[in-house]
Design a protein around this motif. Structure first.
Motif, mmCIF file in Angstrom:
data_model
loop_
_atom_site.group_PDB
_atom_site.id
_atom_site.type_symbol
_atom_site.label_atom_id
_atom_site.label_comp_id
_atom_site.label_asym_id
_atom_site.label_seq_id
_atom_site.Cartn_x
_atom_site.Cartn_y
_atom_site.Cartn_z
ATOM 1 N N GLY A 78 -0.127 20.369 63.894
ATOM 2 C CA GLY A 78 -0.498 19.720 62.683
ATOM 3 C C GLY A 78 0.341 18.299 62.311
ATOM 4 O O GLY A 78 1.314 18.185 62.992
ATOM 5 N N ALA A 79 -0.325 17.190 61.594
ATOM 6 C CA ALA A 79 0.403 16.053 61.346
ATOM 7 C C ALA A 79 1.735 16.281 60.587
ATOM 8 O O ALA A 79 2.811 15.451 60.918
ATOM 9 C CB ALA A 79 -0.337 15.042 60.606
ATOM 10 N N LYS A 80 1.931 17.304 59.783
ATOM 11 C CA LYS A 80 3.104 17.967 59.218
ATOM 12 C C LYS A 80 4.115 17.898 60.268
ATOM 13 O O LYS A 80 5.439 17.506 60.209
ATOM 14 C CB LYS A 80 2.987 18.861 58.431
ATOM 15 N N TRP B 193 3.534 11.398 49.543
ATOM 16 C CA TRP B 193 3.384 12.847 49.571
ATOM 17 C C TRP B 193 4.627 13.617 49.598
ATOM 18 O O TRP B 193 5.617 13.165 50.017
ATOM 19 C CB TRP B 193 2.563 12.846 51.153
ATOM 20 N N TYR C 163 7.602 13.641 52.466
ATOM 21 C CA TYR C 163 8.210 12.733 53.394
ATOM 22 C C TYR C 163 9.829 12.687 53.000
ATOM 23 O O TYR C 163 10.637 13.027 53.934
ATOM 24 C CB TYR C 163 7.766 11.399 53.068
ATOM 25 N N ASN D 231 1.284 4.989 54.254
ATOM 26 C CA ASN D 231 0.176 6.038 54.017
ATOM 27 C C ASN D 231 -0.875 5.642 53.396
ATOM 28 O O ASN D 231 -1.159 5.469 52.223
ATOM 29 C CB ASN D 231 0.862 7.449 53.400
ATOM 30 N N ASN E 259 -2.013 9.572 49.910
ATOM 31 C CA ASN E 259 -1.945 11.319 49.365
ATOM 32 C C ASN E 259 -0.598 10.914 48.319
ATOM 33 O O ASN E 259 0.364 10.667 48.835
ATOM 34 C CB ASN E 259 -1.650 12.239 50.016
ATOM 35 N N ASP F 266 1.220 7.147 58.593
ATOM 36 C CA ASP F 266 0.309 8.445 58.340
ATOM 37 C C ASP F 266 -1.038 7.988 58.205
ATOM 38 O O ASP F 266 -1.465 7.818 56.942
ATOM 39 C CB ASP F 266 1.107 9.131 57.309
ATOM 40 N N ILE G 274 -3.587 10.241 58.469
ATOM 41 C CA ILE G 274 -4.441 11.513 58.327
ATOM 42 C C ILE G 274 -5.804 11.491 57.394
ATOM 43 O O ILE G 274 -6.556 12.011 57.529
ATOM 44 C CB ILE G 274 -3.643 12.652 57.693
ATOM 45 N N TYR G 275 -5.607 10.312 56.543
ATOM 46 C CA TYR G 275 -6.962 10.153 55.669
ATOM 47 C C TYR G 275 -7.747 8.877 56.223
ATOM 48 O O TYR G 275 -8.463 8.602 55.208
ATOM 49 C CB TYR G 275 -6.618 10.108 54.179
ATOM 50 N N SER H 25 -7.069 17.873 60.507
ATOM 51 C CA SER H 25 -7.133 18.859 59.524
ATOM 52 C C SER H 25 -8.087 18.117 58.439
ATOM 53 O O SER H 25 -8.994 19.058 57.794
ATOM 54 C CB SER H 25 -5.689 18.752 58.641
ATOM 55 N N LYS H 26 -8.032 16.980 57.940
ATOM 56 C CA LYS H 26 -8.770 16.679 56.823
ATOM 57 C C LYS H 26 -10.348 16.057 56.930
ATOM 58 O O LYS H 26 -11.046 16.456 56.545
ATOM 59 C CB LYS H 26 -8.185 15.450 56.222
ATOM 60 N N ARG I 110 -4.402 23.774 62.780
ATOM 61 C CA ARG I 110 -2.996 23.431 62.847
ATOM 62 C C ARG I 110 -2.754 22.358 63.924
ATOM 63 O O ARG I 110 -2.080 22.676 65.099
ATOM 64 C CB ARG I 110 -1.865 24.449 63.078
ATOM 65 N N TYR J 289 -8.088 12.873 46.463
ATOM 66 C CA TYR J 289 -7.178 13.147 45.194
ATOM 67 C C TYR J 289 -7.430 12.348 44.111
ATOM 68 O O TYR J 289 -7.810 11.106 44.359
ATOM 69 C CB TYR J 289 -5.814 13.094 45.541
HETATM 70 N N1 PMP Z 1 0.247 13.450 55.727
HETATM 71 C C1 PMP Z 1 -0.322 13.672 54.544
HETATM 72 C C2 PMP Z 1 -0.227 12.460 53.695
HETATM 73 C C3 PMP Z 1 -0.890 14.995 54.038
HETATM 74 O O1 PMP Z 1 -1.559 14.845 53.170
HETATM 75 C C4 PMP Z 1 -0.897 15.856 54.775
HETATM 76 C C5 PMP Z 1 -1.439 17.206 54.631
HETATM 77 N N2 PMP Z 1 -1.181 18.540 54.533
HETATM 78 C C6 PMP Z 1 -0.111 15.800 56.235
HETATM 79 C C7 PMP Z 1 0.292 14.768 56.565
HETATM 80 C C8 PMP Z 1 -0.343 16.864 57.177
HETATM 81 O O2 PMP Z 1 -1.565 17.522 57.535
HETATM 82 P P1 PMP Z 1 -1.551 18.562 58.700
HETATM 83 O O3 PMP Z 1 -0.314 19.256 58.791
HETATM 84 O O4 PMP Z 1 -2.661 19.651 58.182
HETATM 85 O O5 PMP Z 1 -2.158 17.809 60.123
#
Ligand code: PMP
Ligand code: GLU
Length: 406
Positions: free
Chosen positions: A106-108, A132, A135, A178, A182, A210, A212-213, A244-245, A253, A331
């Motif tokens: 996951g990016a997290k 988010w 962070y 970001n 988010n 970041d 991810i979106y 993920s998104k 993951r 969101y």
């Molecule tokens: N960065 C942002 C801004 C997010 O909203 C999320 C949401 N989970 C993530 C990273 C991580 O996503 P994931 O771990 O599912 O790839």
């Protein structure tokens, strides 16, 4: 002989760390649902769509091969790293070597690896608010110091270059960007990114981008890349991305990072001593996602856009609610400040947005995330990655509840 009580004290490093509020709100809604309570959850940002069929089919096929039961290289299988390098190279108008890509859970996880790999005690990371939730806590877990830069609704919650400059100190290592954001859904324009890039170069910062979106933009908004501003910026940017998104793959993951060789190497060292490779099967599913047809992705984006327009319209129709137009992610981030301080019919006072959100889920069975978790007290976040029926019913409940407050 009586033994002393077990010493279950946990690391003081964690004392200042908060649990993730997005996950907590979602878990509470899920618990209530499991008890048979009919809750509408606008909690976690998680697409309600099923993972597209061609991705699941690739995973089913991969299950038939013995190799999938084995470890992979720590940073991910070579074909996946090559596909990621190609895709990110295209998006960011640069050349990325597959060796400078690290696939994580996951990016997290990518972000966590990054902060652990990057920060010495006291090193500062600039984070524009609203941010988010994870962070600041990740930076603190890594021993760093988050430096929060407030932004204003008048600027659509984007950070001005002079605000960035004003928060740089000799300890600043990086700034987090970001976009789309988010929780705000704000999308930085190319000109805004270029203006921030000037400060990044002037103060020799790194950028944690970041993205991810990045594929979820609407109404003519376009994603603008910091790395694409020029080679000097590409050399200072760590790209964080994932499936993920965009591909409705939260549970698989898989996230990834690409960036300067020494940083990716250090992140791989962290990962090699903690999780090893992310799940082999999920890596192969991700390869199918990145190399497969685009239509299912576009269909989800279009559905999010329709939901976005509906939720904003419904929220704006509630007297006392102000809601900017989110232009990306999934969101809505309305300002419910007008309701803070008011009392429910039973006398309960909504002393802040956390109390308000608790009351909303308990009394109106609608779960939204308090803005204070994102550094924006008085706002709340609603994920519209749920179905249209949930959006209509959930906002109806929200409206009915808010209008009882005096
Ligand atoms: N960065 C942002 C801004 C997010 O909203 C999320 C949401 N989970 C993530 C990273 C991580 O996503 P994931 O771990 O599912 O790839
Ligand atoms: N990123 C999503 C959210 O903000 C998922 C939950 C999380 O990891 O925070 O809701």
């Amino acid at each position: 002989m009586s033994l002393p009580p077990p010493n279950v004290k946990t690391a003081s490093r964690l004392d200042a760390i908060k649990p993730s509020i997005t996950l907590a709100v979602t878990a509470k809604a899920a618990r209530l649902k499991a008890q048979g309570v009919d809750v509408v959850s606008f909690g976690a940002g998680e697409p309600d769509f099923d993972t597209p069929e061609h991705i699941k089919a690739a995973a089913r096929d991969a299950l038939g091969t013995p190799a999938v039961a084995r470890y992979t290289e720590v940073g991910g299988v070579a074909p996946l790293r090559a596909a990621i390098a190609a895709e990110l190279g295209r998006v960011h108008a640069t050349t990325i070597s597959p060796d400078d890509v690290l696939v994580s859970c996951g990016a997290k996880h990518s972000l966590y690896n990054l902060f652990i790999a990057l920060l010495d005690p006291g090193d500062e990371v600039i984070i524009p608010a609203p941010y988010w939730v994870s962070y600041p806590d990740m930076v603190m877990m890594a021993g760093g110091t988050p430096v929060i830069v407030p932004t204003s609704p008048e600027d659509d919650f984007t950070m001005r270059p002079e605000a960035l400059r004003a928060h740089v100190t000799p300890r600043t290592r990086a700034v987090v960007l970001n976009t789309p954001s988010n929780p705000t859904g704000a999308v930085y324009s190319k000109a805004q990114v270029e203006a921030l890039a000037e400060v990044v170069l002037e103060r020799n910062l790194l950028v944690v981008s970041d993205d991810i979106y990045r594929s979820l933009v609407y109404g003519g908004a376009t994603y603008a890349s910091m790395a694409a501003v020029g080679p000097e910026l590409a050399a200072r940017t760590i790209l964080v991305d994932g499936v993920s998104k965009t591909y409705a793959m939260t549970g698989w993951r898989i996230g990834y990072a690409a960036g300067p060789t020494p940083i990716i190497k250090a992140m791989a060292k962290v990962q090699g001593q903690s999780t090893s490779n992310p799940t082999h099967l999920a890596q192969l599913a991700t390869l199918a996602a990145l190399t497969g047809p685009h239509e299912p992705i576009e269909a989800m984006r279009t559905a999010f856009d329709e939901r976005r327009q509906t939720i904003v319209e419904l929220l704006r129709a509630i007297p006392g609610v102000a809601c900017r137009e989110p232009r990306g992610a999934f969101y809505a981030f309305p300002d419910l400040g007008a309701f803070v301080g008011r009392a429910a019919p039973d006398g309960k006072v909504m002393s802040d947005d956390v109390v308000l959100c608790d009351w909303l889920v308990d009394s109106a069975r609608v779960a939204v995330v308090p803005g204070s978790g994102f550094g924006a007290a008085g706002h709340v976040r609603l994920s519209y990655a749920c179905g249209m029926d949930s959006i209509k019913e959930g906002v109806r409940r929200l409206r009915e509840a808010l209008l009882t407050l005096r």
